[in-house]
Design a protein around this motif. Structure first.
Motif, mmCIF file in Angstrom:
data_model
loop_
_atom_site.group_PDB
_atom_site.id
_atom_site.type_symbol
_atom_site.label_atom_id
_atom_site.label_comp_id
_atom_site.label_asym_id
_atom_site.label_seq_id
_atom_site.Cartn_x
_atom_site.Cartn_y
_atom_site.Cartn_z
ATOM 1 N N ARG A 30 19.287 13.657 0.494
ATOM 2 C CA ARG A 30 19.606 14.566 1.600
ATOM 3 C C ARG A 30 20.479 13.948 2.683
ATOM 4 O O ARG A 30 20.500 14.429 3.797
ATOM 5 N N GLU A 81 9.836 12.169 3.326
ATOM 6 C CA GLU A 81 9.932 13.131 2.232
ATOM 7 C C GLU A 81 8.779 14.130 2.234
ATOM 8 O O GLU A 81 7.632 13.755 2.409
ATOM 9 N N THR A 82 9.103 15.384 2.047
ATOM 10 C CA THR A 82 8.046 16.374 1.885
ATOM 11 C C THR A 82 7.534 16.313 0.452
ATOM 12 O O THR A 82 8.293 16.112 -0.475
ATOM 13 N N MET A 115 19.992 25.548 3.387
ATOM 14 C CA MET A 115 18.924 24.936 4.176
ATOM 15 C C MET A 115 17.574 25.099 3.486
ATOM 16 O O MET A 115 16.733 24.197 3.513
ATOM 17 N N ALA A 116 17.396 26.269 2.870
ATOM 18 C CA ALA A 116 16.144 26.513 2.147
ATOM 19 C C ALA A 116 15.983 25.517 1.005
ATOM 20 O O ALA A 116 14.899 24.963 0.794
ATOM 21 N N GLU A 118 17.310 22.558 0.856
ATOM 22 C CA GLU A 118 17.043 21.226 1.424
ATOM 23 C C GLU A 118 15.583 21.068 1.807
ATOM 24 O O GLU A 118 15.056 19.965 1.796
ATOM 25 N N GLU A 119 14.952 22.173 2.161
ATOM 26 C CA GLU A 119 13.550 22.123 2.592
ATOM 27 C C GLU A 119 12.575 21.932 1.443
ATOM 28 O O GLU A 119 11.436 21.539 1.653
ATOM 29 N N ARG A 125 13.531 20.576 -5.761
ATOM 30 C CA ARG A 125 14.966 20.460 -5.530
ATOM 31 C C ARG A 125 15.652 19.933 -6.790
ATOM 32 O O ARG A 125 16.687 20.403 -7.211
ATOM 33 N N ARG A 162 9.588 29.686 -4.083
ATOM 34 C CA ARG A 162 9.535 29.051 -2.761
ATOM 35 C C ARG A 162 10.819 29.319 -1.984
ATOM 36 O O ARG A 162 10.773 29.603 -0.786
ATOM 37 N N ILE A 166 11.047 31.094 1.671
ATOM 38 C CA ILE A 166 11.697 30.486 2.846
ATOM 39 C C ILE A 166 12.738 31.445 3.409
ATOM 40 O O ILE A 166 12.820 31.670 4.617
ATOM 41 N N ARG A 170 12.862 33.091 7.153
ATOM 42 C CA ARG A 170 14.073 32.955 7.972
ATOM 43 C C ARG A 170 14.629 34.310 8.373
ATOM 44 O O ARG A 170 15.048 34.536 9.511
#
Lengths: 175, 255
Positions: A30, A81-82, A115-116, A118-119, A125, A162, A166, A170
């Protein structure tokens, strides 16, 4: 075979996949700086192991190395990291908007989708990038990410679900 | 097919990864179920969005060059021995040992040949300066006379220190020839002992410690520093000569 020709063969078959390597590293880390480091390190590893590469798909082979290099790095930098521990309960919100993803995408707001993505937790991902951006088959994704084929499909399902959620959240914020 | 199994197969269907029988079952279900059909449309929209291309990061322009360079460097380093390319960890230790041998032991054997020759030259030069009554071309105890005298005679300007207060009297300077080049020789005296200081530019950077050597009853010190090579030769006792060297190097305060 001389080393000169090893380097030449390597440059001919592996270097052309630089964009794919960078794209994966960029999505996994990222950020640009770390992605460049990862790619450079992965290429040197690839060169070292190049004698052991007899397959036909150089891109898949290279991305396996990139992926492993990034994961080693991620383990050392895990704090940022998530992980895959999101709560499944937000599920409820989705019914309120009939087709959020379609709405967002029709509005042309690709930044929101970006952005979603990246989350998403890194495991999600990863399958999205390998499948939807690199267009690998489930079998190839399974080999690169070192997971069973069934897991590829379920991870993709959860990842897309997911993403949708997201986008939903948003979109509601923006309304 | 019920909604639950349809949901788990939806992505496989979207990605064209299902077998034809399953494909047909899903299609039938989607025709009948609006909710699953909506899920499918959402997924398809997301996938379409991801594929627009704006999500694909292209590698920075110079990354390719950097990788090419480091690969070529590695290829060169791997060089001919085949065993280097596999089992790298297994050979790392022997390589380190070999490197240490090369760095430490080999110079030990190599150095004397060239340096011993120079040492002999310095001793001879020192002795010759005492024999031929040709100690100084410019006999002067004034550093400001000796130093400028070398101008135009050498392509460098040797450092000249006044150490009279420390008991080492500057006697003068002269041109000499060492290591295949003209060098500056400064002459100091302590009591009846003559000290020759030979100076010429060094291609080595950095400082080295002054190493004492004894030859034919003479004591010598050799070091490099400030871009110059220094050789000191005298019949003066080694500890006193060492003091002199320390003062020349500026390590000892001029008292």
């Amino acid at each position: 075979m001389g080393d000169q020709s090893k380097a030449a063969r390597f440059e001919r078959s592996i270097l052309p996949h630089l964009d794919a390597a960078y794209n994966l590293a960029r999505w996994l880390t990222r950020n640009q700086h770390d992605a460049e480091d990862m790619v450079q390190e992965a290429y040197l590893r690839a060169f070292k192991f190049f004698d052991g590469f007899h397959g036909t798909d150089a891109r898949a082979w290279l991305l396996t190395i990139v992926r492993n290099t990034c994961y080693t790095w991620l383990q050392q930098n895990r704090g940022r990291e998530t992980t895959v521990s999101f709560d499944e309960e937000i599920h409820a919100t989705e019914s309120e908007l009939s087709n959020p993803a379609t709405l967002v995408l029709k509005s042309g707001d690709m930044e929101m989708l970006k952005m979603a993505l990246e989350e998403l937790p890194v495991e999600f991902r990863e399958v999205i990038v390998l499948r939807d951006l690199e267009e690998f088959s489930y079998k190839e994704v399974a080999e690169i990410a070192n997971i069973p084929m069934g897991t590829v499909m379920s991870r993709l399902a959860r990842a897309r679900e997911r993403l949708k959620r997201i986008l939903c959240v948003r979109l509601k914020e923006n309304l | 097919m019920d909604c639950k199994s349809a949901q788990t197969l939806l992505d496989g269907y979207l990605d064209g990864e299902l077998d034809p029988v399953r494909n047909l079952e899903i299609e039938n279900h989607l025709h009948r179920c609006a909710r699953c059909s909506q899920s499918y449309n959402d997924r398809e929209a997301i996938r379409a969005g991801l594929k627009t291309g704006s999500f694909y990061f292209k590698a920075p322009a110079d990354l390719r060059n950097r990788i090419q360079r480091s690969v070529r460097r590695t290829a060169k380093a791997e060089a001919s021995p085949d065993w280097l390319s596999w089992s790298w960890p297994g050979v790392a230790v022997p390589i380190t040992v070999a490197a240490l041998v090369i760095l430490i032991v080999v110079p030990f054997f190599l150095r004397p040949s060239s340096e011993e020759f120079l040492t002999q030259e310095v001793v001879s030069s020192h002795i010759r300066s005492l024999m031929a009554n040709h100690l100084a071309d410019v006999p002067s105890s004034d550093q400001h006379t000796v130093k400028p005298w070398f101008n135009g005679k050498l392509d460098f300007s040797p450092p000249v220190k006044d150490l009279a207060n420390q008991g080492f009297l500057l006697v003068g300077g002269r041109l000499d020839y060492l290591d295949s080049r003209p060098v500056a020789a400064l002459v100091y005296q302590r009591d009846k002992h003559v000290i020759n200081v030979f100076i010429w530019p060094s291609d080595r950077t950095g400082e080295t410690g002054a190493a004492p050597v004894a030859r034919q009853g003479y004591n010598l010190f050799h070091w490099t520093g400030s871009g110059m090579t220094f050789w000191v030769a005298s019949d003066l006792e080694q500890s006193q000569l060492e003091q002199f060297v320390a003062m020349l190097k500026g390590q000892m305060p001029a008292t």
